[in-house]
Scaffold this motif. Sequence first.
Motif, PDB file in Angstrom:
ATOM      1  N   TYR A  30       0.832  -1.206   0.000  1.00 21.06           N
ATOM      2  CA  TYR A  30       0.000   0.000   0.000  1.00 21.06           C
ATOM      3  C   TYR A  30       0.870   1.262   0.000  1.00 21.06           C
ATOM      4  O   TYR A  30       0.635   2.196  -0.768  1.00 21.06           O
ATOM      5  CB  TYR A  30      -0.911   0.004   1.225  1.00 21.06           C
ATOM      6  CG  TYR A  30      -1.571   1.339   1.489  1.00 21.06           C
ATOM      7  CD1 TYR A  30      -2.674   1.748   0.745  1.00 21.06           C
ATOM      8  CD2 TYR A  30      -1.070   2.200   2.469  1.00 21.06           C
ATOM      9  CE1 TYR A  30      -3.270   2.985   0.963  1.00 21.06           C
ATOM     10  CE2 TYR A  30      -1.659   3.431   2.704  1.00 21.06           C
ATOM     11  CZ  TYR A  30      -2.753   3.820   1.951  1.00 21.06           C
ATOM     12  OH  TYR A  30      -3.330   5.046   2.164  1.00 21.06           O
ATOM     13  N   ILE A  31       1.891   1.275   0.860  1.00 19.58           N
ATOM     14  CA  ILE A  31       2.778   2.430   0.944  1.00 19.58           C
ATOM     15  C   ILE A  31       3.485   2.670  -0.387  1.00 19.58           C
ATOM     16  O   ILE A  31       3.536   3.802  -0.892  1.00 19.58           O
ATOM     17  CB  ILE A  31       3.815   2.235   2.071  1.00 19.58           C
ATOM     18  CG1 ILE A  31       3.113   2.216   3.433  1.00 19.58           C
ATOM     19  CG2 ILE A  31       4.868   3.327   2.029  1.00 19.58           C
ATOM     20  CD1 ILE A  31       4.024   1.802   4.574  1.00 19.58           C
ATOM     21  N   ASN A  32       4.043   1.611  -0.978  1.00 16.68           N
ATOM     22  CA  ASN A  32       4.748   1.754  -2.249  1.00 16.68           C
ATOM     23  C   ASN A  32       3.833   2.239  -3.362  1.00 16.68           C
ATOM     24  O   ASN A  32       4.245   3.016  -4.229  1.00 16.68           O
ATOM     25  CB  ASN A  32       5.397   0.425  -2.640  1.00 16.68           C
ATOM     26  CG  ASN A  32       6.626   0.100  -1.804  1.00 16.68           C
ATOM     27  OD1 ASN A  32       6.987   0.862  -0.903  1.00 16.68           O
ATOM     28  ND2 ASN A  32       7.257  -1.019  -2.077  1.00 16.68           N
ATOM     29  N   THR A  33       2.586   1.781  -3.317  1.00 18.04           N
ATOM     30  CA  THR A  33       1.619   2.225  -4.318  1.00 18.04           C
ATOM     31  C   THR A  33       1.328   3.713  -4.165  1.00 18.04           C
ATOM     32  O   THR A  33       1.305   4.467  -5.145  1.00 18.04           O
ATOM     33  CB  THR A  33       0.312   1.425  -4.209  1.00 18.04           C
ATOM     34  OG1 THR A  33       0.594   0.032  -4.423  1.00 18.04           O
ATOM     35  CG2 THR A  33      -0.702   1.886  -5.246  1.00 18.04           C
ATOM     36  N   GLN A  34       1.108   4.150  -2.934  1.00 20.85           N
ATOM     37  CA  GLN A  34       0.843   5.566  -2.684  1.00 20.85           C
ATOM     38  C   GLN A  34       2.034   6.430  -3.092  1.00 20.85           C
ATOM     39  O   GLN A  34       1.860   7.511  -3.673  1.00 20.85           O
ATOM     40  CB  GLN A  34       0.522   5.783  -1.203  1.00 20.85           C
ATOM     41  CG  GLN A  34      -0.761   5.123  -0.729  1.00 20.85           C
ATOM     42  CD  GLN A  34      -1.980   5.603  -1.503  1.00 20.85           C
ATOM     43  OE1 GLN A  34      -2.213   6.803  -1.645  1.00 20.85           O
ATOM     44  NE2 GLN A  34      -2.753   4.669  -2.007  1.00 20.85           N
ATOM     45  N   LYS A  35       3.235   5.973  -2.817  1.00 20.38           N
ATOM     46  CA  LYS A  35       4.435   6.727  -3.171  1.00 20.38           C
ATOM     47  C   LYS A  35       4.613   6.806  -4.685  1.00 20.38           C
ATOM     48  O   LYS A  35       5.117   7.805  -5.210  1.00 20.38           O
ATOM     49  CB  LYS A  35       5.664   6.073  -2.543  1.00 20.38           C
ATOM     50  CG  LYS A  35       5.750   6.204  -1.032  1.00 20.38           C
ATOM     51  CD  LYS A  35       6.842   5.329  -0.444  1.00 20.38           C
ATOM     52  CE  LYS A  35       8.215   5.702  -0.942  1.00 20.38           C
ATOM     53  NZ  LYS A  35       9.271   4.856  -0.292  1.00 20.38           N
ATOM     54  N   LEU A  37       2.195   6.614  -7.121  1.00 21.96           N
ATOM     55  CA  LEU A  37       1.069   7.110  -7.925  1.00 21.96           C
ATOM     56  C   LEU A  37       1.441   8.328  -8.756  1.00 21.96           C
ATOM     57  O   LEU A  37       0.971   8.501  -9.882  1.00 21.96           O
ATOM     58  CB  LEU A  37      -0.120   7.444  -7.006  1.00 21.96           C
ATOM     59  CG  LEU A  37      -0.934   6.264  -6.500  1.00 21.96           C
ATOM     60  CD1 LEU A  37      -2.023   6.751  -5.542  1.00 21.96           C
ATOM     61  CD2 LEU A  37      -1.566   5.498  -7.658  1.00 21.96           C
ATOM     62  N   LEU A  49      -0.868   0.150 -12.240  1.00 21.88           N
ATOM     63  CA  LEU A  49      -1.114   0.437 -10.828  1.00 21.88           C
ATOM     64  C   LEU A  49      -0.589  -0.691  -9.949  1.00 21.88           C
ATOM     65  O   LEU A  49       0.098  -0.451  -8.952  1.00 21.88           O
ATOM     66  CB  LEU A  49      -2.612   0.639 -10.595  1.00 21.88           C
ATOM     67  CG  LEU A  49      -3.041   1.004  -9.175  1.00 21.88           C
ATOM     68  CD1 LEU A  49      -2.459   2.354  -8.779  1.00 21.88           C
ATOM     69  CD2 LEU A  49      -4.562   1.034  -9.066  1.00 21.88           C
ATOM     70  N   SER A 162       7.459   6.996   5.889  1.00 23.72           N
ATOM     71  CA  SER A 162       7.126   7.890   4.776  1.00 23.72           C
ATOM     72  C   SER A 162       5.905   8.764   5.052  1.00 23.72           C
ATOM     73  O   SER A 162       5.686   9.765   4.374  1.00 23.72           O
ATOM     74  CB  SER A 162       6.863   7.067   3.507  1.00 23.72           C
ATOM     75  OG  SER A 162       5.686   6.275   3.660  1.00 23.72           O
ATOM     76  N   HIS A 164       2.784   7.668   4.762  1.00 23.49           N
ATOM     77  CA  HIS A 164       1.631   7.168   4.014  1.00 23.49           C
ATOM     78  C   HIS A 164       0.772   6.206   4.835  1.00 23.49           C
ATOM     79  O   HIS A 164      -0.396   6.004   4.523  1.00 23.49           O
ATOM     80  CB  HIS A 164       2.091   6.471   2.732  1.00 23.49           C
ATOM     81  CG  HIS A 164       2.612   7.404   1.691  1.00 23.49           C
ATOM     82  ND1 HIS A 164       1.798   8.243   0.967  1.00 23.49           N
ATOM     83  CD2 HIS A 164       3.882   7.651   1.271  1.00 23.49           C
ATOM     84  CE1 HIS A 164       2.530   8.952   0.129  1.00 23.49           C
ATOM     85  NE2 HIS A 164       3.796   8.624   0.292  1.00 23.49           N
ATOM     86  N   LEU A 165       1.348   5.614   5.871  1.00 18.02           N
ATOM     87  CA  LEU A 165       0.594   4.695   6.730  1.00 18.02           C
ATOM     88  C   LEU A 165       0.501   5.299   8.119  1.00 18.02           C
ATOM     89  O   LEU A 165       1.495   5.415   8.832  1.00 18.02           O
ATOM     90  CB  LEU A 165       1.286   3.329   6.791  1.00 18.02           C
ATOM     91  CG  LEU A 165       0.546   2.257   7.595  1.00 18.02           C
ATOM     92  CD1 LEU A 165      -0.716   1.823   6.869  1.00 18.02           C
ATOM     93  CD2 LEU A 165       1.451   1.050   7.848  1.00 18.02           C
TER      94      LEU A 165
END
Length: 233
Positions: A30-35, A37, A49, A162, A164-165
């Motif tokens: 999830y974190i890597n995805t948010q970073k 995007l 994605l 980061s 994000h979480l």
Amino acid sequence: MMEPLKITFELGSAICLPKYPLHLDALIAYINTQKGLITLEEPHSRKALLALADDLPFERHGDGEGWIYKASALQPVGDLTHSSRFYTNRHDKASIASAVKNNQIQLKRQAASLEKMSHAGQLDFNRGHQRNALVYHNITYVDKMEAYCIGDKALIEEALSSGHLTHLGKLHRMGFGFIKQVEIEVCSEANELWKKRVKPFEEKGDISVSSPLRPPYWDIGTKTLCYMPVNLI
């Protein structure tokens, strides 16, 4: 450098535990995805994605389609106190009525065109699926959640710091599962405890379940027969 790690999440609020185990690799994905995007061009594809979380900082077990990351599910530490919270589920009547009028929402009884001045398209907020409701959800008071993995400590620290979480579990928009602090430490027990997760092989005390073996765990199309400890939350 891959090494056995224990990751402890200290919570600052009660947590609303998810229905299925919450895996550590899912959090990092999830974190890597948010970073990542911001690197995608619009409109991005589903494949692009999902590719943002393709390479996670964990050692892998197995090969072919049945491989998994050596990263456990999160488990509560210490005493658990269960309770519940209530909230009112209210509908925005004006917005729903406007959406029906503009054919953005279609009522089942609108299958055929309505006659002029017909009352068949009326909205009823006192009964049925449109009604307002008093709803409750279960919460758990617990001080810490912990997970084990074989992974790259530096990269995991970078991801978890980061920003994000910030919460774990469901209903984080209401403040549940707030992460107060995260501690990452080398732990030899992780060489075995990373197996506290869904996996393609069975061990003593496991039960069979149907689940994806790796992120994204919400993708029901990748469900397969696998095993997990019977006491896994």
